[in-house]
Scaffold this motif. Structure first.
Motif, PDB file in Angstrom:
ATOM      1  N   GLY A  63      13.049  -0.216 -14.747  1.00 21.17           N
ATOM      2  CA  GLY A  63      14.048   0.323 -13.832  1.00 21.17           C
ATOM      3  C   GLY A  63      13.538   1.262 -12.763  1.00 21.17           C
ATOM      4  O   GLY A  63      14.329   1.914 -12.087  1.00 21.17           O
ATOM      5  N   PHE A  64      12.255   1.361 -12.581  1.00 18.55           N
ATOM      6  CA  PHE A  64      11.696   2.181 -11.518  1.00 18.55           C
ATOM      7  C   PHE A  64      11.594   1.354 -10.239  1.00 18.55           C
ATOM      8  O   PHE A  64      11.310   0.157 -10.281  1.00 18.55           O
ATOM      9  CB  PHE A  64      10.284   2.668 -11.878  1.00 18.55           C
ATOM     10  CG  PHE A  64      10.257   3.719 -12.942  1.00 18.55           C
ATOM     11  CD1 PHE A  64      10.115   5.055 -12.615  1.00 18.55           C
ATOM     12  CD2 PHE A  64      10.364   3.379 -14.275  1.00 18.55           C
ATOM     13  CE1 PHE A  64      10.081   6.026 -13.595  1.00 18.55           C
ATOM     14  CE2 PHE A  64      10.328   4.332 -15.259  1.00 18.55           C
ATOM     15  CZ  PHE A  64      10.193   5.670 -14.923  1.00 18.55           C
ATOM     16  N   GLN A  65      11.819   1.983  -9.098  1.00 19.31           N
ATOM     17  CA  GLN A  65      11.591   1.329  -7.808  1.00 19.31           C
ATOM     18  C   GLN A  65      10.207   1.752  -7.332  1.00 19.31           C
ATOM     19  O   GLN A  65       9.902   2.941  -7.283  1.00 19.31           O
ATOM     20  CB  GLN A  65      12.642   1.764  -6.792  1.00 19.31           C
ATOM     21  CG  GLN A  65      12.506   1.104  -5.454  1.00 19.31           C
ATOM     22  CD  GLN A  65      12.883  -0.366  -5.485  1.00 19.31           C
ATOM     23  OE1 GLN A  65      13.934  -0.712  -5.973  1.00 19.31           O
ATOM     24  NE2 GLN A  65      12.029  -1.210  -4.975  1.00 19.31           N
ATOM     25  N   LEU A  66       9.361   0.795  -6.992  1.00 20.41           N
ATOM     26  CA  LEU A  66       7.982   1.087  -6.613  1.00 20.41           C
ATOM     27  C   LEU A  66       7.727   0.684  -5.168  1.00 20.41           C
ATOM     28  O   LEU A  66       8.090  -0.411  -4.748  1.00 20.41           O
ATOM     29  CB  LEU A  66       7.013   0.334  -7.526  1.00 20.41           C
ATOM     30  CG  LEU A  66       7.190   0.562  -9.022  1.00 20.41           C
ATOM     31  CD1 LEU A  66       6.326  -0.408  -9.801  1.00 20.41           C
ATOM     32  CD2 LEU A  66       6.861   1.986  -9.382  1.00 20.41           C
ATOM     33  N   PHE A  67       7.080   1.581  -4.422  1.00 15.76           N
ATOM     34  CA  PHE A  67       6.664   1.309  -3.052  1.00 15.76           C
ATOM     35  C   PHE A  67       5.167   1.574  -2.970  1.00 15.76           C
ATOM     36  O   PHE A  67       4.717   2.676  -3.290  1.00 15.76           O
ATOM     37  CB  PHE A  67       7.382   2.226  -2.059  1.00 15.76           C
ATOM     38  CG  PHE A  67       8.870   2.060  -2.041  1.00 15.76           C
ATOM     39  CD1 PHE A  67       9.461   1.154  -1.183  1.00 15.76           C
ATOM     40  CD2 PHE A  67       9.676   2.804  -2.884  1.00 15.76           C
ATOM     41  CE1 PHE A  67      10.839   0.993  -1.160  1.00 15.76           C
ATOM     42  CE2 PHE A  67      11.051   2.663  -2.870  1.00 15.76           C
ATOM     43  CZ  PHE A  67      11.631   1.754  -2.004  1.00 15.76           C
ATOM     44  N   LEU A  68       4.404   0.584  -2.573  1.00 15.57           N
ATOM     45  CA  LEU A  68       2.961   0.748  -2.419  1.00 15.57           C
ATOM     46  C   LEU A  68       2.618   0.595  -0.946  1.00 15.57           C
ATOM     47  O   LEU A  68       2.927  -0.433  -0.338  1.00 15.57           O
ATOM     48  CB  LEU A  68       2.198  -0.286  -3.247  1.00 15.57           C
ATOM     49  CG  LEU A  68       2.486  -0.284  -4.742  1.00 15.57           C
ATOM     50  CD1 LEU A  68       1.688  -1.378  -5.420  1.00 15.57           C
ATOM     51  CD2 LEU A  68       2.206   1.058  -5.358  1.00 15.57           C
ATOM     52  N   LEU A  69       1.992   1.597  -0.379  1.00 14.29           N
ATOM     53  CA  LEU A  69       1.600   1.563   1.024  1.00 14.29           C
ATOM     54  C   LEU A  69       0.105   1.325   1.105  1.00 14.29           C
ATOM     55  O   LEU A  69      -0.673   2.000   0.445  1.00 14.29           O
ATOM     56  CB  LEU A  69       1.952   2.891   1.702  1.00 14.29           C
ATOM     57  CG  LEU A  69       3.415   3.300   1.632  1.00 14.29           C
ATOM     58  CD1 LEU A  69       3.577   4.724   2.113  1.00 14.29           C
ATOM     59  CD2 LEU A  69       4.261   2.355   2.431  1.00 14.29           C
ATOM     60  N   GLN A  70      -0.279   0.366   1.921  1.00 11.49           N
ATOM     61  CA  GLN A  70      -1.697   0.058   2.086  1.00 11.49           C
ATOM     62  C   GLN A  70      -2.030   0.058   3.561  1.00 11.49           C
ATOM     63  O   GLN A  70      -1.220  -0.371   4.380  1.00 11.49           O
ATOM     64  CB  GLN A  70      -2.034  -1.291   1.459  1.00 11.49           C
ATOM     65  CG  GLN A  70      -1.782  -1.301  -0.027  1.00 11.49           C
ATOM     66  CD  GLN A  70      -2.009  -2.662  -0.640  1.00 11.49           C
ATOM     67  OE1 GLN A  70      -1.659  -3.667  -0.052  1.00 11.49           O
ATOM     68  NE2 GLN A  70      -2.590  -2.674  -1.827  1.00 11.49           N
ATOM     69  N   ASP A  71      -3.209   0.491   3.892  1.00  7.81           N
ATOM     70  CA  ASP A  71      -3.609   0.624   5.286  1.00  7.81           C
ATOM     71  C   ASP A  71      -4.474  -0.555   5.720  1.00  7.81           C
ATOM     72  O   ASP A  71      -5.592  -0.408   6.170  1.00  7.81           O
ATOM     73  CB  ASP A  71      -4.357   1.940   5.492  1.00  7.81           C
ATOM     74  CG  ASP A  71      -4.524   2.270   6.956  1.00  7.81           C
ATOM     75  OD1 ASP A  71      -3.750   1.733   7.765  1.00  7.81           O
ATOM     76  OD2 ASP A  71      -5.419   3.050   7.288  1.00  7.81           O
ATOM     77  N   TYR A  72      -3.956  -1.754   5.542  1.00 10.08           N
ATOM     78  CA  TYR A  72      -4.630  -2.963   6.020  1.00 10.08           C
ATOM     79  C   TYR A  72      -3.831  -3.439   7.220  1.00 10.08           C
ATOM     80  O   TYR A  72      -3.031  -4.348   7.130  1.00 10.08           O
ATOM     81  CB  TYR A  72      -4.656  -4.068   4.966  1.00 10.08           C
ATOM     82  CG  TYR A  72      -5.381  -3.705   3.702  1.00 10.08           C
ATOM     83  CD1 TYR A  72      -6.696  -3.274   3.748  1.00 10.08           C
ATOM     84  CD2 TYR A  72      -4.762  -3.798   2.464  1.00 10.08           C
ATOM     85  CE1 TYR A  72      -7.381  -2.948   2.589  1.00 10.08           C
ATOM     86  CE2 TYR A  72      -5.440  -3.484   1.305  1.00 10.08           C
ATOM     87  CZ  TYR A  72      -6.743  -3.054   1.379  1.00 10.08           C
ATOM     88  OH  TYR A  72      -7.402  -2.733   0.231  1.00 10.08           O
ATOM     89  N   GLY A  73      -4.034  -2.787   8.376  1.00 10.91           N
ATOM     90  CA  GLY A  73      -3.102  -2.979   9.461  1.00 10.91           C
ATOM     91  C   GLY A  73      -1.872  -2.205   9.063  1.00 10.91           C
ATOM     92  O   GLY A  73      -1.817  -1.008   9.189  1.00 10.91           O
ATOM     93  N   PHE A  74      -0.910  -2.871   8.484  1.00 15.95           N
ATOM     94  CA  PHE A  74       0.207  -2.196   7.845  1.00 15.95           C
ATOM     95  C   PHE A  74       0.822  -3.160   6.859  1.00 15.95           C
ATOM     96  O   PHE A  74       1.129  -4.294   7.182  1.00 15.95           O
ATOM     97  CB  PHE A  74       1.266  -1.750   8.850  1.00 15.95           C
ATOM     98  CG  PHE A  74       2.444  -1.104   8.185  1.00 15.95           C
ATOM     99  CD1 PHE A  74       3.611  -1.815   7.938  1.00 15.95           C
ATOM    100  CD2 PHE A  74       2.350   0.200   7.756  1.00 15.95           C
ATOM    101  CE1 PHE A  74       4.674  -1.234   7.290  1.00 15.95           C
ATOM    102  CE2 PHE A  74       3.429   0.795   7.111  1.00 15.95           C
ATOM    103  CZ  PHE A  74       4.582   0.085   6.882  1.00 15.95           C
ATOM    104  N   SER A  75       0.967  -2.729   5.655  1.00 13.57           N
ATOM    105  CA  SER A  75       1.694  -3.530   4.682  1.00 13.57           C
ATOM    106  C   SER A  75       2.407  -2.602   3.718  1.00 13.57           C
ATOM    107  O   SER A  75       1.982  -1.490   3.469  1.00 13.57           O
ATOM    108  CB  SER A  75       0.739  -4.469   3.923  1.00 13.57           C
ATOM    109  OG  SER A  75      -0.178  -3.733   3.177  1.00 13.57           O
ATOM    110  N   LEU A  76       3.495  -3.085   3.227  1.00 14.31           N
ATOM    111  CA  LEU A  76       4.294  -2.335   2.283  1.00 14.31           C
ATOM    112  C   LEU A  76       4.701  -3.291   1.179  1.00 14.31           C
ATOM    113  O   LEU A  76       5.290  -4.327   1.448  1.00 14.31           O
ATOM    114  CB  LEU A  76       5.535  -1.758   2.967  1.00 14.31           C
ATOM    115  CG  LEU A  76       6.628  -1.153   2.086  1.00 14.31           C
ATOM    116  CD1 LEU A  76       6.097   0.099   1.415  1.00 14.31           C
ATOM    117  CD2 LEU A  76       7.839  -0.826   2.927  1.00 14.31           C
ATOM    118  N   ALA A  77       4.346  -2.960  -0.035  1.00 20.00           N
ATOM    119  CA  ALA A  77       4.743  -3.787  -1.183  1.00 20.00           C
ATOM    120  C   ALA A  77       5.876  -3.072  -1.885  1.00 20.00           C
ATOM    121  O   ALA A  77       5.786  -1.885  -2.180  1.00 20.00           O
ATOM    122  CB  ALA A  77       3.566  -3.975  -2.133  1.00 20.00           C
ATOM    123  N   ILE A  78       6.936  -3.793  -2.105  1.00 20.90           N
ATOM    124  CA  ILE A  78       8.088  -3.215  -2.800  1.00 20.90           C
ATOM    125  C   ILE A  78       8.346  -4.047  -4.044  1.00 20.90           C
ATOM    126  O   ILE A  78       8.471  -5.255  -3.969  1.00 20.90           O
ATOM    127  CB  ILE A  78       9.342  -3.244  -1.914  1.00 20.90           C
ATOM    128  CG1 ILE A  78       9.094  -2.478  -0.606  1.00 20.90           C
ATOM    129  CG2 ILE A  78      10.541  -2.653  -2.663  1.00 20.90           C
ATOM    130  CD1 ILE A  78      10.217  -2.598   0.386  1.00 20.90           C
TER     131      ILE A  78
END
Length: 79
Positions: A63-78
């Protein structure tokens, strides 16, 4: 050697933070908890990345909401 220990400390500090959030979630299951992690791969050896990301996927199932930010140009994994 010192660099490796810093990475282990980083992982341990995240583990402790997540453990405290899991306790909150158990006490208040309706509470919305989101984790925002910036460039997690920058701090970890590939083997530790695998362990860390497997652990994060288990949190998603709890039940956790996860946001991963990566600096490959720009990407966001949700999750």
């Amino acid at each position: 050697m010192m660099r490796h220990q810093a990475k282990e400390r980083w992982l341990l500090s995240w583990a402790l933070k997540v453990m405290s959030l899991k306790v909150i979630k158990e006490v208040e299951p309706e509470k919305f908890i989101a984790l925002i992690i910036e460039e997690p791969e920058a701090h970890l050896h590939p083997q530790l990345q695998n362990i860390f990301f497997n652990y994060l996927s288990k949190l998603d199932n709890q039940g956790f909401q996860l946001f991963l930010l990566q600096d490959y140009g720009f990407s966001l994994a949700i999750w």
